[in-house]
Enzyme design. Sequence first.
Site, PDB file in Angstrom:
ATOM      1  N   LYS A 161      38.316  21.902  61.324  1.00 42.45           N
ATOM      2  CA  LYS A 161      37.900  20.666  60.671  1.00 42.45           C
ATOM      3  C   LYS A 161      37.165  19.749  61.660  1.00 42.45           C
ATOM      4  CE  LYS A 161      39.999  16.568  58.699  1.00 42.45           C
ATOM      5  NZ  LYS A 161      40.997  15.919  59.514  1.00 42.45           N
TER       6      LYS A 161
ATOM      7  N   ASP B 109      39.552  17.460  54.328  1.00 43.70           N
ATOM      8  CA  ASP B 109      40.676  16.597  54.681  1.00 43.70           C
ATOM      9  C   ASP B 109      41.485  16.350  53.411  1.00 43.70           C
ATOM     10  OD1 ASP B 109      39.308  14.764  53.152  1.00 43.70           O
ATOM     11  OD2 ASP B 109      39.369  13.160  54.624  1.00 43.70           O
TER      12      ASP B 109
END
Length: 224
Positions: A127, A146
């Site tokens: 991420k 997220d």
Amino acid sequence: MPRETAQARAARLEKIIAGFEKTYPEAHCELTHADPLQLLVATILSAQCTDKRVNVVTKELFKKYRTAADYADAPLAELEQAVKTTGFFRNKAKNIKACCRTLIERHAGEVPHTMDELHALAGVGRKTANVVLGNAFGINVGVVVDTHVARLSQRLGLTQQKTPERIELELMALVPQKQWTMFSHWLIWHGRRRCAARKPDCGGCEIKRLCPRLGVKQEPTRGG
Ligand code: SF4
């Protein structure tokens, strides 16, 4: 929601993207940064912390630490103190120091441009690497997933997957690659401004006609 064909879902997604483009033409990464190193550090700090809090902390941090060497050479206790209010500060300070040490030893103090090289740095998962590649370098290697992106892609009926890794794969298959970075900004902006976890504002939502609202509890009726 009745089963949707892949073709119908692609057509709906196209309209969702058009709705987001119109609603959030200015969507961008909300972590304040002026260069790739600042974005890398801010993203490491953003784990389990709001962007707002990270921005308060980095306002002072970035004045004091300007290069990878500044972080790598800083006494650990000093760095811990500087990032304390972002939570998990011991781990974050340790990772930032180790990450910056590797930047010096392997990348001449610069932030690398590939997923593999970024992923090999301390404290940098897929991420974080996606955030840096997409926003510092304009490279779309994946989709940042997220909590907002996960929640919205489920509510919008774009995925039934539960883990960030699987959600990312599904979104990569659905969304045109050139829009991967913007797509996560749009979902994050919409999640923060309209589609909150507990109480989404479906009545005021700009894309409500395109959303099956999967998993969203109906508002209780009066007296019910
Ligand atoms: S209609 Fe409701 S659940 Fe769907 S995106 Fe809008 S706010 Fe979120």
